[in-house]
Design a protein around this motif. Structure first.
Motif, PDB file in Angstrom:
ATOM      1  N   TRP A  48      -3.152 -77.339 -73.301  1.00 16.72           N
ATOM      2  CA  TRP A  48      -2.385 -76.593 -72.008  1.00 16.72           C
ATOM      3  C   TRP A  48      -3.481 -75.693 -71.466  1.00 16.72           C
ATOM      4  O   TRP A  48      -4.514 -75.532 -71.850  1.00 16.72           O
ATOM      5  N   LEU A  94       7.659 -71.889 -77.084  1.00 13.75           N
ATOM      6  CA  LEU A  94       7.462 -73.416 -76.739  1.00 13.75           C
ATOM      7  C   LEU A  94       7.195 -73.616 -75.229  1.00 13.75           C
ATOM      8  O   LEU A  94       7.136 -74.821 -74.858  1.00 13.75           O
ATOM      9  N   ASP A  95       6.824 -72.512 -74.620  1.00 11.75           N
ATOM     10  CA  ASP A  95       6.651 -72.660 -73.140  1.00 11.75           C
ATOM     11  C   ASP A  95       5.659 -73.590 -72.717  1.00 11.75           C
ATOM     12  O   ASP A  95       5.385 -74.535 -71.835  1.00 11.75           O
ATOM     13  N   PHE A  97       3.808 -75.913 -74.669  1.00  8.35           N
ATOM     14  CA  PHE A  97       4.558 -77.431 -75.097  1.00  8.35           C
ATOM     15  C   PHE A  97       5.401 -78.029 -74.076  1.00  8.35           C
ATOM     16  O   PHE A  97       5.029 -79.318 -73.894  1.00  8.35           O
ATOM     17  N   SER A  98       6.267 -77.229 -73.742  1.00  8.71           N
ATOM     18  CA  SER A  98       7.291 -77.891 -72.591  1.00  8.71           C
ATOM     19  C   SER A  98       6.645 -78.124 -71.238  1.00  8.71           C
ATOM     20  O   SER A  98       6.997 -79.243 -70.975  1.00  8.71           O
ATOM     21  N   ASP A  99       5.560 -77.566 -70.974  1.00  5.49           N
ATOM     22  CA  ASP A  99       4.777 -77.910 -69.965  1.00  5.49           C
ATOM     23  C   ASP A  99       4.134 -79.151 -70.142  1.00  5.49           C
ATOM     24  O   ASP A  99       4.009 -80.075 -69.225  1.00  5.49           O
ATOM     25  N   LEU A 101       4.976 -81.507 -72.099  1.00  2.00           N
ATOM     26  CA  LEU A 101       6.009 -82.674 -72.525  1.00  2.00           C
ATOM     27  C   LEU A 101       6.460 -82.907 -70.847  1.00  2.00           C
ATOM     28  O   LEU A 101       6.736 -84.219 -70.594  1.00  2.00           O
ATOM     29  N   ASP A 102       6.671 -81.965 -70.142  1.00  2.00           N
ATOM     30  CA  ASP A 102       7.010 -82.319 -68.628  1.00  2.00           C
ATOM     31  C   ASP A 102       5.963 -83.300 -68.031  1.00  2.00           C
ATOM     32  O   ASP A 102       6.349 -83.996 -67.294  1.00  2.00           O
ATOM     33  N   LEU A 155      15.534 -80.342 -80.413  1.00  2.00           N
ATOM     34  CA  LEU A 155      15.136 -80.128 -78.806  1.00  2.00           C
ATOM     35  C   LEU A 155      14.480 -81.021 -78.271  1.00  2.00           C
ATOM     36  O   LEU A 155      14.595 -81.547 -76.998  1.00  2.00           O
ATOM     37  N   TYR A 156      13.630 -81.844 -79.235  1.00  2.00           N
ATOM     38  CA  TYR A 156      12.739 -82.846 -78.767  1.00  2.00           C
ATOM     39  C   TYR A 156      12.808 -84.252 -79.298  1.00  2.00           C
ATOM     40  O   TYR A 156      12.154 -85.209 -78.902  1.00  2.00           O
ATOM     41  N   ARG A 159      12.822 -86.963 -76.741  1.00  2.00           N
ATOM     42  CA  ARG A 159      11.675 -86.963 -76.094  1.00  2.00           C
ATOM     43  C   ARG A 159      10.479 -87.301 -76.616  1.00  2.00           C
ATOM     44  O   ARG A 159       9.547 -87.623 -75.848  1.00  2.00           O
TER      45      ARG A 159
END
Length: 379
Positions: A48, A94-95, A97-99, A101-102, A155-156, A159
């Motif tokens: 990130w 998790l901000d 990591f979420s970016d 994954l997106d 959550l994942y 995905r």
């Protein structure tokens, strides 16, 4: 370029400096496009970063271009580990990591989850090493680890295609299982590992579950490999739902001897190890591939040739196993390889451990990886 992977060449005993270095050119197709034709995938770790940051990040346009060109599967280098996402026992952050994954999903790439438990105490968050497990330690340990795994799987789990459920729980020197505040609270490391895999399977039933470790193929690591095999055998006997052995593949060269002599010495015990794992029914994944060159000569062209020849020999062995599908580099660009900090070169030059140099230009190693997929049997 394919000539460098032939056993006859490697067995000839040519000095490192006189081996024919592979030619390379900017390929029309990226590596994953070639891998896909064989039912395989190629990918890399990434990071990130804020937009424009000089990092191995999707937010760095130059690095992102390498990912989009060559990768079909990604893994966060650090942003899914406990230190990054668990500031305390109650919080998940998790901000970042979420970016990531997106980004992967927006670009049609699969994602791995590394790792649900890195069982080395130096990589535990401080609060976990110091946690008071109280009068009912097993119950408290199951609460902490269970909450962590359940949360991430819920959550994942739809995905992420593959979780490194446990990373590096076998001691390199002895082959014994590591202990920690967490494993002691469980009453033993095996009890903790079994709980982790059963919990992951229950809450991510369709996801590949991996045991990931280093187990280097270089000489001197026999005890580590035997310890990993003992662990995998125990999993099978106890019915633990582990699908795949993650072979990190941080390979390296000492700078003396010959590529042929090194490979000839290492291939038989390495194949014996892989045969033992696959005969137990485990699949294989190359999860963290790079080539440590910190002891090689300074000259970049010379170094690139040696690295490429050595990598070609290693990948030829790995790709001969039909159980192998996914291959991930631990970074795409020399500018950002972790080896620059972990094993810095005495001449102060960057390690040339990855497919692209520090100027984002492909090297011989890029061609070797691409050729390995091109020559592989379909899965």
């Amino acid at each position: 370029m394919t000539d460098i992977t032939r056993r006859g060449l490697l067995g000839a005993g040519a000095a490192l400096a006189t081996l024919p270095f592979p030619a390379f050119a900017q390929a029309v197709e990226g590596i994953n496009a070639v891998a896909k034709t064989k039912g395989m995938r190629f990918g890399s770790c990434f990071a990130w970063g804020p937009p424009g940051a000089d990092r191995g990040s999707f937010a760095n346009p130059k690095y992102a271009e390498l990912l989009k060109r060559d990768c079909g599967i990604l893994v966060p280098e650090n942003e899914f580990k406990w230190q990054a996402i668990r500031p305390d026992a109650k919080t998940f952050n998790l901000d970042h990591f979420s970016d990531m994954l997106d980004y992967a999903e927006a670009n049609g790439m699969a994602m791995r989850g590394h790792t649900l438990l890195w069982h080395k105490t130096q990589y535990f968050p401080k609060w976990l090493n110091e946690h008071d497990f109280g009068a009912s330690p097993v119950k408290e340990a199951e609460k902490i680890l269970g909450q962590h795994i359940r949360t991430l799987c819920k959550l994942y789990g739809s995905r992420i295609v593959s979780f490194d459920v446990v990373n590096e729980t076998v001691e390199e020197g002895t082959g014994a299982l590591r202990t920690s505040s967490l494993s002691k609270a469980f009453g033993g490391t095996e009890a903790m590992l079994d709980f982790a895999y059963h919990t992951a399977r229950a809450h991510a039933p369709g996801v590949e579950l991996v045991y990931n470790d280093y187990m280097s193929w270089e000489p001197g690591n026999d005890g580590h490999r035997l310890g990993v095999l003992k662990l995998l055998e125990g999993f099978r006997k106890r019915g633990i739902p582990c699908d795949t052995l993650g072979v990190q593949s941080h390979i390296g060269l000492t700078g003396d001897g010959t590529v042929g002599a090194l490979v000839n010495r290492q291939e038989k015990p390495w194949r014996t190890f892989l045969d033992s794992a696959t005969q137990m029914g485990y699949k294989l994944a190359v999860t963290e591939f790079d080539v440590d060159d910190h002891l090689l000569p300074t000259d970049a062209k010379l170094r690139d040739g040696i690295v490429a020849n050595y990598a070609a020999a290693y990948l030829e062995i790995m790709f001969s196993y039909q159980q192998l599908r996914d291959v991930l580099a631990w970074g795409m660009c020399d500018r950002f390889t972790w080896l620059n900090g972990f094993k810095p070169r005495k001449d102060k030059t960057l390690q040339r451990a990855t497919p692209y140099n520090d100027q984002y230009q492909s090297k011989a190693l890029h061609g070797v990886i691409r050729d390995a997929f091109a020559g592989a049997a379909a899965r």
